[in-house]
Scaffold this motif. Structure first.
Motif, PDB file in Angstrom:
ATOM      1  N   LEU A  79       0.809  -1.215   0.000  1.00 12.73           N
ATOM      2  CA  LEU A  79       0.000   0.000   0.000  1.00 12.73           C
ATOM      3  C   LEU A  79       0.846   1.271   0.000  1.00 12.73           C
ATOM      4  CD1 LEU A  79      -2.188  -2.130   0.640  1.00 12.73           C
ATOM      5  CD2 LEU A  79      -3.252  -0.435   2.132  1.00 12.73           C
ATOM      6  N   ARG A  80       2.137   1.145   0.296  1.00 10.50           N
ATOM      7  CA  ARG A  80       3.009   2.316   0.184  1.00 10.50           C
ATOM      8  C   ARG A  80       3.477   2.400  -1.265  1.00 10.50           C
ATOM      9  NH1 ARG A  80       7.270   1.065   3.061  1.00 10.50           N
ATOM     10  NH2 ARG A  80       8.980   1.300   1.588  1.00 10.50           N
ATOM     11  N   GLN A  81       2.758   3.172  -2.036  1.00  7.52           N
ATOM     12  CA  GLN A  81       2.994   3.160  -3.471  1.00  7.52           C
ATOM     13  C   GLN A  81       4.196   3.977  -3.913  1.00  7.52           C
ATOM     14  OE1 GLN A  81       1.455   1.218  -6.155  1.00  7.52           O
ATOM     15  NE2 GLN A  81       1.499   0.162  -4.200  1.00  7.52           N
ATOM     16  N   THR A  82       4.963   4.498  -2.958  1.00  7.42           N
ATOM     17  CA  THR A  82       6.259   5.076  -3.299  1.00  7.42           C
ATOM     18  C   THR A  82       7.332   3.991  -3.372  1.00  7.42           C
ATOM     19  OG1 THR A  82       6.744   5.488  -0.959  1.00  7.42           O
ATOM     20  CG2 THR A  82       5.690   7.264  -2.197  1.00  7.42           C
ATOM     21  N   PHE A  83       7.007   2.789  -2.889  1.00  9.87           N
ATOM     22  CA  PHE A  83       7.978   1.690  -2.862  1.00  9.87           C
ATOM     23  C   PHE A  83       8.364   1.305  -4.285  1.00  9.87           C
ATOM     24  CE2 PHE A  83       9.246  -2.764  -2.717  1.00  9.87           C
ATOM     25  CZ  PHE A  83      10.135  -2.772  -1.656  1.00  9.87           C
ATOM     26  N   ARG A  84       9.666   1.126  -4.506  1.00  8.07           N
ATOM     27  CA  ARG A  84      10.186   0.741  -5.816  1.00  8.07           C
ATOM     28  C   ARG A  84      10.904  -0.597  -5.679  1.00  8.07           C
ATOM     29  NH1 ARG A  84      14.043   4.780  -8.391  1.00  8.07           N
ATOM     30  NH2 ARG A  84      12.968   4.381 -10.364  1.00  8.07           N
ATOM     31  N   ASN A  85      10.347  -1.605  -6.292  1.00  9.84           N
ATOM     32  CA  ASN A  85      11.003  -2.914  -6.337  1.00  9.84           C
ATOM     33  C   ASN A  85      11.686  -3.047  -7.695  1.00  9.84           C
ATOM     34  OD1 ASN A  85      11.812  -5.438  -5.509  1.00  9.84           O
ATOM     35  ND2 ASN A  85       9.744  -6.211  -5.125  1.00  9.84           N
ATOM     36  N   TRP A  86      12.645  -3.949  -7.813  1.00  6.52           N
ATOM     37  CA  TRP A  86      13.371  -4.102  -9.078  1.00  6.52           C
ATOM     38  C   TRP A  86      14.000  -5.488  -9.159  1.00  6.52           C
ATOM     39  CZ3 TRP A  86      15.435  -1.919  -4.744  1.00  6.52           C
ATOM     40  CH2 TRP A  86      16.680  -2.388  -4.325  1.00  6.52           C
ATOM     41  N   TYR A  87      14.180  -5.934 -10.387  1.00  3.77           N
ATOM     42  CA  TYR A  87      14.877  -7.198 -10.660  1.00  3.77           C
ATOM     43  C   TYR A  87      15.557  -7.103 -12.015  1.00  3.77           C
ATOM     44  CZ  TYR A  87      12.667  -9.708  -6.801  1.00  3.77           C
ATOM     45  OH  TYR A  87      12.271 -10.135  -5.555  1.00  3.77           O
TER      46      TYR A  87
END
Length: 652
Positions: free
Chosen positions: A626-634
């Motif tokens: 729900l914290r839509q500032t979170f940036r995941n990556w792969y």
């Protein structure tokens, strides 16, 4: 009874159906002599009763629940919606719920006024009716995770590491690019202890050597595994499970004691100490996903399932694809505007502060041009259709079938498995989806409608076949946050004038125009509080769930918002390479968290280039999803993480 007609009234807000008999004309009721005396005793009179035309006789009330209502009820009560049985004429259904062994779901409010999945977001949006709303994180999550949140995460972690993975498999390494399972058993408490020691300005827990062995794992370059960031030295022999679990329990007691002292001080603690504790929590939550997708690459026979799971048969057609248009925006906000690690280093933790990882700061504004995007991610069934086209030669790609078949699938029946050799590129006749609760078929079960879990390379190939593309990070963010707020507001609006011919962001600004405000006032906040309450995150299920599907030949109302899903079941790939925002500063507390994975522009489109994924999967903690500032990556060629995709295209 010929003088009456049946009338049913449904209150959509509370989900209740009331049944009546309505008089079609004036009717006089005369009591039979045999019961007149009893009527007089009860009612005080045995005179004739006149029922006027239009009067209604109440029969009964019943609460009616949709498919999504069962999911909302389950998540609001901490249960898991695990199975449903539907009558042959689709009139009735029987739902089964169970108490989960472990879950990370979060109930932000008491039970909603109804079990419509939009009821909780609507309760929030109703406050927008007359006054502007400033959304603050405390409404959703406290800055520091509570001890209950910690314990829920620990239960899930222990279930994964000590039950789903049996002890004899802890030295197994199902993905060559990762350490064996036993490393992660020690990594989580070691990382946490390092940060707890920093928070307390105190020594490490014993044995201190564990911090040296378990601090950081490996994530090498896919194309050249000799290229890898700095990581912990690997001991000649891993410590025993008993030694690690004793160490783990000591660290957990240390965390619990700090949380107790934090509560006693009513949050009056140094911000940098609080950040260390928060960092330990989110790190553990993220590694639950890492461990899970590693487990899914094991032989299914070696996985000890935590529950007996029933998968529904595939009763529906593939989704009738809906699109939503957006006019774009000159400055879509990405990232956290106020989480400056340096500025907070000597400060007391501000009330309601929202922590984020270093790549979330500083916030940045990105211009987005007009576009349209699909309301749902691509399903397993749709992706298999693509593979059939590739195999038949109707879709030309340099990559073989072997490279395009998702690693989230397992062949259930086949004469020959796909291999890298072009002349043996044969699809299996049936595939199942890898989960810890079984491998349901992508043809005969609900898994046909689950979002397909693929690499970014595979997602891009599908998009190219369709003549479309993947959304950028800013497009995806703008689409998701605008949709959630618009849907919640449209329900509370006295009258909705949405039309599919009007871009959704323009419609949303029209809804807010009476307040002299715009959507950006709300969509730039860190938490998206308008995500529907049935979102499949936090192990609400131990597998994806179907995207909304339409019956064949169903009619879609062009003047109502289509049902869209942006959060839950899987993350979603974007076409945005993982770069820092302007002004990025590596975290002093964890310098290599992001900086070790930023790729130079010239590496774009190589398999080892890192790309941003957004949203949240079924194993994602709600704080992160729900914290839509979170940036995941792969790495774009990495096929194991729980990520799907949807299609996007430019509009004029």
């Amino acid at each position: 009874m010929e003088n009456f007609r049946y009338v049913g009234v449904y209150d959509e807000k509370i989900g209740r159906h009331d049944a009546f008999l309505e008089a079609c004309e004036d009717v006089v009721v005369r009591w039979p002599c045999g019961i007149a005396a009893q009527v007089k005793d009860i009612c005080g009179s045995d005179e004739d009763v006149t029922i006027k035309r239009g009067d209604r006789l109440y029969i009964e009330s019943g609460y009616k629940y949709s498919d999504s209502a069962a999911e909302v009820f389950a998540q609001a009560t901490g249960l898991t919606f695990s199975a449903t049985w539907i009558s042959s004429r689709d009139y009735y259904m029987l739902n089964m719920f169970r108490k989960p062994q472990a879950a990370m779901t979060h109930v932000p409010l008491p039970l909603p006024v109804s079990f419509n999945k939009w009821s909780v977001p609507t309760e929030r949006s109703s406050r927008l009716a007359n006054t502007p709303l400033t959304i603050k994180a405390p409404e959703q999550f406290p800055t520091i995770p509570t001890i209950d949140e910690w314990q829920n995460v620990w239960k899930v972690w222990d279930l994964l590491t000590l039950q789903i993975i049996t002890r004899d498999k802890l030295l197994v390494r199902p993905i060559d690019l990762r350490h064996p399972f036993i490393f992660y058993l020690g990594h989580i408490p070691a990382f946490a202890d390092i940060h707890m020691a920093a928070a307390e300005a105190a020594p490490l827990s014993e044995p201190a050597i564990f911090a040296q062995w378990f601090e950081r794992g490996i994530d090498p370059n896919m194309e050249d595994t000799s290229i890898c960031h700095s990581h912990s030295e690997v001991p000649d022999k891993w410590p025993s499970v008993e030694e690690i679990t004793v160490y783990r329990d000591n660290v957990r007691r240390r965390i619990a004691a700090w949380i107790d002292s934090y509560a006693a001080l009513k949050g009056n603690v140094p911000a940098d100490a609080a950040r260390h504790v928060w960092m330990a929590f989110e790190h553990e939550a993220m590694h639950i996903e890492t461990l899970l997708y590693m487990v899914l690459q094991m032989d299914p026979e070696d996985i000890r399932s935590p529950i007996n799971c029933t998968f529904a048969p595939n009763r529906f057609a593939l989704p009738d694809r809906c699109w939503v248009s957006y006019a774009g925006y000159p400055a879509v906000v990405l990232g956290l505007p106020s989480d400056n690690e340096v500025a907070l280093a000597t400060a007391t933790l501000p009330p309601g502060h929202v922590f984020g990882w270093d790549n979330e700061s500083p916030s940045t504004n990105i211009a987005v041009k007009p576009f349209r995007i699909q309301t749902q991610p691509i399903t397993n069934g749709e992706y298999f259709t693509f593979l059939k086209a590739v195999q038949s030669g109707n879709a030309k790609f340099k990559r073989s079938i072997y490279d395009l078949v998702p690693r989230s699938w397992i062949a259930l029946e086949c004469d020959q498995h796909p291999t890298r050799a072009a002349n043996t590129a044969v699809l299996a006749t049936n595939y199942g989806v890898r989960t810890v609760v079984g491998t349901p078929s992508i043809f005969s079960t609900e898994a046909a409608l689950w979002p397909v879990i693929v690499s970014q390379v595979q997602a891009t190939a599908y998009a190219s076949w369709k003549g479309k593309r993947l959304p950028t990070e800013s497009e995806w963010t703008h689409a998701a946050r605008t949709y959630h707020l618009a849907y919640a507001l449209s329900i509370t609006a006295s009258e909705s004038n949405y039309s599919s011919a009007v871009p959704l962001d323009m419609y949303l600004d029209e809804l807010l125009s009476a307040q002299n405000t715009t959507a950006s006032v709300h969509t730039c906040q860190p938490y998206d509080l308008f995500v529907p309450s049935d979102a499949n995150v936090g192990f609400a299920h131990w597998h994806p769930v179907p995207v909304p599907a339409l019956q064949p030949n169903a009619i879609t109302d062009a003047d109502s918002l289509p049902d869209a899903t942006f959060i839950g079941s899987t993350w979603e790939w974007t076409s945005t390479q993982f770069y820092p925002f302007d002004g990025f500063q590596p975290s002093d507390m964890y310098p290599g968290y992001s900086a070790d994975f930023f790729d130079p522009p010239e590496t774009r489109d190589s398999d080892s280039t890192h790309y941003v994924i957004k949203g949240g999967a079924y194993a994602t903690h709600p704080r992160i999803a729900l914290r839509q500032t979170f940036r995941n990556w792969y790495q774009r060629g990495y096929p194991y993480m729980l990520a799907s995709f949807r299609l996007c295209e430019d509009t004029v």
